[in-house]
Design a protein around this motif. Structure first.
Motif, mmCIF file in Angstrom:
data_model
loop_
_atom_site.group_PDB
_atom_site.id
_atom_site.type_symbol
_atom_site.label_atom_id
_atom_site.label_comp_id
_atom_site.label_asym_id
_atom_site.label_seq_id
_atom_site.Cartn_x
_atom_site.Cartn_y
_atom_site.Cartn_z
ATOM 1 N N ALA A 1 0.716 -0.856 0.106
ATOM 2 C CA ALA A 1 -0.081 0.168 0.036
ATOM 3 C C ALA A 1 0.765 1.247 0.004
ATOM 4 O O ALA A 1 1.971 1.224 0.710
ATOM 5 N N GLN A 2 0.383 2.288 -0.747
ATOM 6 C CA GLN A 2 1.146 3.472 -0.817
ATOM 7 C C GLN A 2 1.043 4.459 0.673
ATOM 8 O O GLN A 2 0.036 4.127 1.064
ATOM 9 N N LYS A 3 2.161 4.774 0.777
ATOM 10 C CA LYS A 3 2.276 5.773 1.949
ATOM 11 C C LYS A 3 2.851 7.135 1.639
ATOM 12 O O LYS A 3 3.749 7.341 0.856
ATOM 13 N N VAL A 4 2.087 8.307 1.763
ATOM 14 C CA VAL A 4 2.533 9.577 1.683
ATOM 15 C C VAL A 4 2.624 10.240 2.936
ATOM 16 O O VAL A 4 1.888 10.143 4.043
ATOM 17 N N MET A 5 3.940 10.923 3.028
ATOM 18 C CA MET A 5 4.236 11.588 4.573
ATOM 19 C C MET A 5 4.593 13.099 4.109
ATOM 20 O O MET A 5 5.173 13.292 3.224
ATOM 21 N N ALA A 6 4.032 13.713 5.291
ATOM 22 C CA ALA A 6 4.330 15.244 5.074
ATOM 23 C C ALA A 6 4.766 15.743 6.540
ATOM 24 O O ALA A 6 4.394 15.363 7.646
ATOM 25 N N ALA A 7 5.769 16.471 6.376
ATOM 26 C CA ALA A 7 6.537 17.163 7.695
ATOM 27 C C ALA A 7 6.076 18.346 7.972
ATOM 28 O O ALA A 7 5.677 19.190 7.218
ATOM 29 N N PHE A 8 6.043 18.382 9.339
ATOM 30 C CA PHE A 8 5.660 19.923 10.121
ATOM 31 C C PHE A 8 6.086 20.188 10.978
ATOM 32 O O PHE A 8 7.001 19.348 12.109
ATOM 33 N N ALA A 9 6.069 21.523 11.506
ATOM 34 C CA ALA A 9 6.604 21.980 12.740
ATOM 35 C C ALA A 9 5.363 21.897 13.992
ATOM 36 O O ALA A 9 4.439 21.621 13.575
ATOM 37 N N SER A 10 5.939 21.848 15.299
ATOM 38 C CA SER A 10 5.106 22.109 16.161
ATOM 39 C C SER A 10 4.193 23.077 16.141
ATOM 40 O O SER A 10 4.434 24.063 15.919
ATOM 41 N N GLY A 11 2.898 22.933 16.556
ATOM 42 C CA GLY A 11 2.077 23.939 16.722
ATOM 43 C C GLY A 11 1.328 24.464 15.166
ATOM 44 O O GLY A 11 0.788 24.948 15.124
ATOM 45 N N THR A 12 1.490 23.682 14.329
ATOM 46 C CA THR A 12 0.786 23.502 12.950
ATOM 47 C C THR A 12 -0.456 23.708 12.911
ATOM 48 O O THR A 12 -1.217 22.839 13.771
ATOM 49 N N THR A 13 -1.293 24.558 12.393
ATOM 50 C CA THR A 13 -2.791 24.300 12.082
ATOM 51 C C THR A 13 -2.889 24.610 10.595
ATOM 52 O O THR A 13 -2.123 25.036 9.935
ATOM 53 N N PHE A 14 -4.105 24.174 9.994
ATOM 54 C CA PHE A 14 -4.495 24.089 8.617
ATOM 55 C C PHE A 14 -5.633 25.120 8.537
ATOM 56 O O PHE A 14 -6.264 25.603 9.258
ATOM 57 N N SER A 15 -5.653 25.430 7.030
ATOM 58 C CA SER A 15 -6.593 26.416 6.600
ATOM 59 C C SER A 15 -7.113 25.613 5.241
ATOM 60 O O SER A 15 -6.314 25.367 4.527
#
Length: 467
Positions: A106-120
């Motif tokens: 199965a495919q895996k996609v990985m995204a790196a983020f900093a602490s405290g990230t919020t999305f919009s």
């Protein structure tokens, strides 16, 4: 009922004992009826046991009355660590060479983020297949829109998991504590190239790296594919195949292949063969159910010379009828059987002197495994002729039917019990009335004799004074 404890005080006679004796004589018919009722209840219990035994025989017969009941095969592999197999209905005997060149993943996609990230924004999450012929390079087979506005990394994970698209989101932490230590990992729940992931609409989560007619796809800089989707690739007897998963159910009829690891140039041999143990178990279960019923019918009608007691249903016509019907259905010849066997004795199941069936296991196994004959026809029947299992099942069903022998005999016993209940109740009322009448008569007698005793004592005293 009134107490008689005061009776006899006036007369000095034991009227209580006399009254009890008279009442007990009146109660004798009740005792006789209660004994009859007890016998009927024993008969009712015996009929309940017969009903249960007939039902068990019907179930055992049903397990043998269809061709599918005999379509039992085993699947073995020369190396189950590479390929294991199982056989179900529809399988046929055979041997196959299986090579595994690639396992599904199965495919895996990985995204790196900093602490405290919020999305919009709203994330469009899709599953599908890379397709260079389309403008986007991707053909979706399922999609969902997920509002991530204001959500933290954990909130985004939970929202993706709750969407139910067929992907799983998790968070891992590389432990660095600086930069972008957190990874949001989105994994397709199913392997294969037809279950790849595309994400668009939210900064930091865009992944559409598929080249179509409109040019190469794109992805955010912090997003990468960590595991590529791939199909299982294998061959059966030199025929190359591919499937999205490692469990293959549609390559060989009635057989499931479980691909576990790649072969190293040496094919694995998968062998499908008849399973005589499965059929033998069903036949032995049928024989046991038949013998259990046969013994029960004997026990409830037998006379024990040692205890000089008869069975609860001794001489009962219904028991003899049940025994005869079941035995006829099981033992009679299956005329014109297309399978080569026409009676149970042909396969090692023989009738004994006590009416039970005995199994010759060696002969039965040989009959099941004989490639020139079809044992299933003996039980299922063919060309409009009912087989043994079909006949026994139909007989049991008729016996258990609401208008069948077991039900009607049970109803008859219950009716007799209710009739005795009414007679006993009427007799008890009669005895109560007789007790009451006797008591009044004895009370009057006691009173009269008591008065006479008083008068006698008075006269005796007066006469004594005249002397």
């Amino acid at each position: 009922m009134a107490s008689f404890s005061s009776l006899g005080i006036g007369s000095g006679l034991d009227l209580n004992t006399l009254l009890t004796g008279l009442v007990n004589v009146e109660k004798r018919p009740i005792t006789i009826l209660q004994n009859q009722q007890s016998d009927l209840k024993s008969q009712l219990s015996a009929m309940g046991q017969i009903k249960s035994a007939v039902s068990s025989l019907q179930s055992a017969s049903d397990a043998l009355k269809t061709s599918a009941s005999f379509a039992a095969y085993t699947a073995t592999s020369t190396d189950s660590s590479v390929v294991s197999a199982s056989a179900t209905t529809g399988a046929v005997a055979g041997s196959y060479k299986v090579e595994v060149t690639q396992l599904s993943q199965a495919q895996k996609v990985m995204a790196a983020f900093a602490s405290g990230t919020t999305f919009s924004g709203t994330l469009k999450l899709e599953l599908g297949k890379a397709d260079a012929a389309t403008a986007t390079g991707f053909t979706a087979n399922n999609s969902v829109d997920i509002d991530l506005t204001g959500k933290t990394l954990a909130g985004a994970r939970d929202a993706i998991n709750a969407a139910g698209l067929g992907v799983t989101a998790t968070i891992i932490n590389d432990g660095s504590g600086t930069g972008t230590p957190y990874r949001l990992v989105v994994t397709s729940q199913n392997g294969g190239t037809g279950n790849q992931i595309r994400m668009t609409g939210v900064a930091g989560l865009n992944y559409s790296a598929y080249a179509g007619t409109g040019g190469p796809g794109s992805k955010d800089a912090n997003v990468a594919q960590s595991v590529a989707a791939q199909d299982a690739q294998f061959s059966i007897d030199g025929v190359t195949m591919s499937r999205s998963g490692n469990s293959v159910t549609d390559a060989i009829d009635g057989v499931t292949l479980n691909l576990a690891k790649q072969t190293t140039g040496t094919p694995v041999t998968v062998t499908i063969a008849k399973d005589p143990n499965s059929v033998s178990t069903k036949i032995n279960t049928f024989v046991k159910a038949y013998n259990d019923l046969n013994k029960l019918l004997h026990d409830v009608t037998a006379y024990n010379a040692t205890t000089k007691t008869a069975g609860d249903l001794s001489g009962d016509y219904s028991v003899r009828s049940i025994q005869q019907q079941v035995r006829t259905a099981a033992i009679n010849t299956v005329s014109g059987s297309a399978g080569g066997y026409s009676r149970l004795g042909d396969i090692g199941v023989s009738l004994q002197a006590d009416g039970s069936l005995s199994v010759d296991s060696t002969k039965l196994t040989a009959a099941i495994s004989d490639p020139a004959k079809d044992i299933s026809k003996l039980f299922t029947g063919a060309s409009g002729v009912d087989g043994v299992a079909t006949r026994v099942s139909q007989t049991a069903k008729a016996l258990l039917d609401i208008s069948g022998l077991v039900a009607t005999r049970t109803d008859g016993i219950n009716k007799s019990i209710r009739s005795l209940d009414d007679r006993i109740s009427a007799l008890q009322d009669r005895v109560s009335a007789i007790e009451d009448r006797y008591r009044k008569q004895f009370t009057a007698l006691d009173t009269t004799i008591g008065q006479m005793n008083v008068t006698s004592q008075y006269l005796t005293q007066q006469l004594a004074r005249l002397k």
